[in-house]
Design a protein around this motif. Structure first.
Motif, mmCIF file in Angstrom:
data_model
loop_
_atom_site.group_PDB
_atom_site.id
_atom_site.type_symbol
_atom_site.label_atom_id
_atom_site.label_comp_id
_atom_site.label_asym_id
_atom_site.label_seq_id
_atom_site.Cartn_x
_atom_site.Cartn_y
_atom_site.Cartn_z
ATOM 1 N N TRP A 155 0.825 -1.210 0.000
ATOM 2 C CA TRP A 155 0.000 0.000 0.000
ATOM 3 C C TRP A 155 0.859 1.260 0.000
ATOM 4 C CZ3 TRP A 155 -0.965 3.586 4.064
ATOM 5 C CH2 TRP A 155 -1.939 4.531 3.754
ATOM 6 N N SER A 156 1.913 1.259 0.816
ATOM 7 C CA SER A 156 2.783 2.435 0.835
ATOM 8 C C SER A 156 3.570 2.570 -0.454
ATOM 9 C CB SER A 156 3.724 2.381 2.038
ATOM 10 O OG SER A 156 4.647 1.331 1.890
ATOM 11 N N PHE A 157 3.904 1.464 -1.104
ATOM 12 C CA PHE A 157 4.603 1.518 -2.394
ATOM 13 C C PHE A 157 3.706 2.121 -3.467
ATOM 14 C CE2 PHE A 157 5.978 -0.465 -6.408
ATOM 15 C CZ PHE A 157 7.281 0.010 -6.442
ATOM 16 N N ILE A 158 2.418 1.799 -3.424
ATOM 17 C CA ILE A 158 1.485 2.296 -4.436
ATOM 18 C C ILE A 158 1.083 3.738 -4.157
ATOM 19 C CG2 ILE A 158 -0.855 2.000 -5.339
ATOM 20 C CD1 ILE A 158 -0.445 -1.015 -4.974
ATOM 21 N N SER A 159 0.839 4.083 -2.895
ATOM 22 C CA SER A 159 0.261 5.398 -2.613
ATOM 23 C C SER A 159 1.290 6.498 -2.375
ATOM 24 C CB SER A 159 -0.676 5.305 -1.415
ATOM 25 O OG SER A 159 0.036 4.916 -0.273
ATOM 26 N N TYR A 160 2.419 6.194 -1.773
ATOM 27 C CA TYR A 160 3.421 7.221 -1.470
ATOM 28 C C TYR A 160 4.594 7.102 -2.436
ATOM 29 C CZ TYR A 160 0.902 7.544 2.921
ATOM 30 O OH TYR A 160 -0.066 7.688 3.866
ATOM 31 N N ASN A 161 4.378 7.497 -3.656
ATOM 32 C CA ASN A 161 5.431 7.344 -4.655
ATOM 33 C C ASN A 161 5.991 8.689 -5.106
ATOM 34 O OD1 ASN A 161 3.186 8.156 -6.031
ATOM 35 N ND2 ASN A 161 3.107 6.421 -7.404
ATOM 36 N N LYS A 162 6.100 9.633 -4.193
ATOM 37 C CA LYS A 162 6.649 10.940 -4.536
ATOM 38 C C LYS A 162 8.172 10.897 -4.591
ATOM 39 C CE LYS A 162 6.305 15.761 -3.188
ATOM 40 N NZ LYS A 162 5.758 16.703 -2.219
ATOM 41 N N HIS A 163 8.780 10.192 -3.643
ATOM 42 C CA HIS A 163 10.229 10.097 -3.564
ATOM 43 C C HIS A 163 10.680 8.670 -3.870
ATOM 44 C CE1 HIS A 163 10.959 14.030 -1.753
ATOM 45 N NE2 HIS A 163 9.849 13.826 -1.052
ATOM 46 N N LEU A 164 11.865 8.546 -4.400
ATOM 47 C CA LEU A 164 12.436 7.226 -4.662
ATOM 48 C C LEU A 164 12.792 6.523 -3.360
ATOM 49 C CD1 LEU A 164 13.495 5.165 -6.714
ATOM 50 C CD2 LEU A 164 15.656 6.386 -6.704
ATOM 51 N N LEU A 165 13.237 7.270 -2.362
ATOM 52 C CA LEU A 165 13.604 6.668 -1.082
ATOM 53 C C LEU A 165 12.392 6.041 -0.395
ATOM 54 C CD1 LEU A 165 15.890 6.167 0.900
ATOM 55 C CD2 LEU A 165 15.350 8.337 1.955
ATOM 56 N N LEU B 75 11.821 2.700 -2.060
ATOM 57 C CA LEU B 75 12.811 1.705 -1.654
ATOM 58 C C LEU B 75 12.555 1.197 -0.238
ATOM 59 C CD1 LEU B 75 16.083 3.262 -3.091
ATOM 60 C CD2 LEU B 75 14.841 1.285 -3.948
ATOM 61 N N LEU B 76 12.160 2.091 0.662
ATOM 62 C CA LEU B 76 11.858 1.667 2.029
ATOM 63 C C LEU B 76 10.625 0.765 2.090
ATOM 64 C CD1 LEU B 76 12.597 4.867 4.110
ATOM 65 C CD2 LEU B 76 13.800 2.696 4.176
ATOM 66 N N SER B 77 9.621 1.053 1.277
ATOM 67 C CA SER B 77 8.445 0.185 1.275
ATOM 68 C C SER B 77 8.766 -1.180 0.669
ATOM 69 C CB SER B 77 7.287 0.854 0.539
ATOM 70 O OG SER B 77 7.622 1.068 -0.806
ATOM 71 N N LEU B 78 9.654 -1.222 -0.321
ATOM 72 C CA LEU B 78 10.080 -2.514 -0.859
ATOM 73 C C LEU B 78 10.839 -3.332 0.181
ATOM 74 C CD1 LEU B 78 11.242 -1.649 -4.475
ATOM 75 C CD2 LEU B 78 9.284 -3.017 -3.808
ATOM 76 N N GLU B 79 11.691 -2.679 0.960
ATOM 77 C CA GLU B 79 12.413 -3.385 2.013
ATOM 78 C C GLU B 79 11.468 -3.860 3.121
ATOM 79 O OE1 GLU B 79 15.555 -4.451 2.191
ATOM 80 O OE2 GLU B 79 15.749 -3.708 0.144
ATOM 81 N N PHE B 80 10.428 -3.079 3.412
ATOM 82 C CA PHE B 80 9.442 -3.502 4.404
ATOM 83 C C PHE B 80 8.673 -4.723 3.922
ATOM 84 C CE2 PHE B 80 5.466 -2.933 6.878
ATOM 85 C CZ PHE B 80 6.037 -2.974 8.140
#
Length: 100
Positions: free
Chosen positions: A21-31, A34-39
């Protein structure tokens, strides 16, 4: 024992879906991406560990998965450094696909 395993499976699935959900909705920054992918990787590793402990098999597949997750994280951070050096920030809107 069974309730604890079901609880940990539920928590790990919640971690995976929260990361998605955070990967889809909070995609303003690349960081943030990356943090949502690691989560999500952490949730998948936890689910893999719990399922391997239920079966009673070896945990070497978990170590292999952690190795791949660390390689993915290192590659993501190196791309982040490269993009920040070339563009000056990590906003997705400032990237141009045709730019080298």
């Amino acid at each position: 024992m069974m309730n604890f395993n079901l609880f940990t499976v539920f928590v790990s699935l919640c971690m995976i879906f929260c990361g998605l959900w955070s990967f889809i909705s909070y995609n303003k920054h690349l960081l943030n991406s990356l943090l949502s992918l690691e989560f999500m990787m952490l949730g998948i590793f936890w689910l893999l560990s719990v399922s391997m402990s239920m079966v009673g098999s070896e945990i070497y597949i978990g170590l292999f998965f952690l190795t791949l997750a660390v390689c993915e994280g290192a590659l993501g951070l190196s791309l982040l450094v490269l993009i920040v050096r070339s563009h000056g920030n990590d906003y997705f809107k400032s990237f141009n696909i045709l730019e080298c």
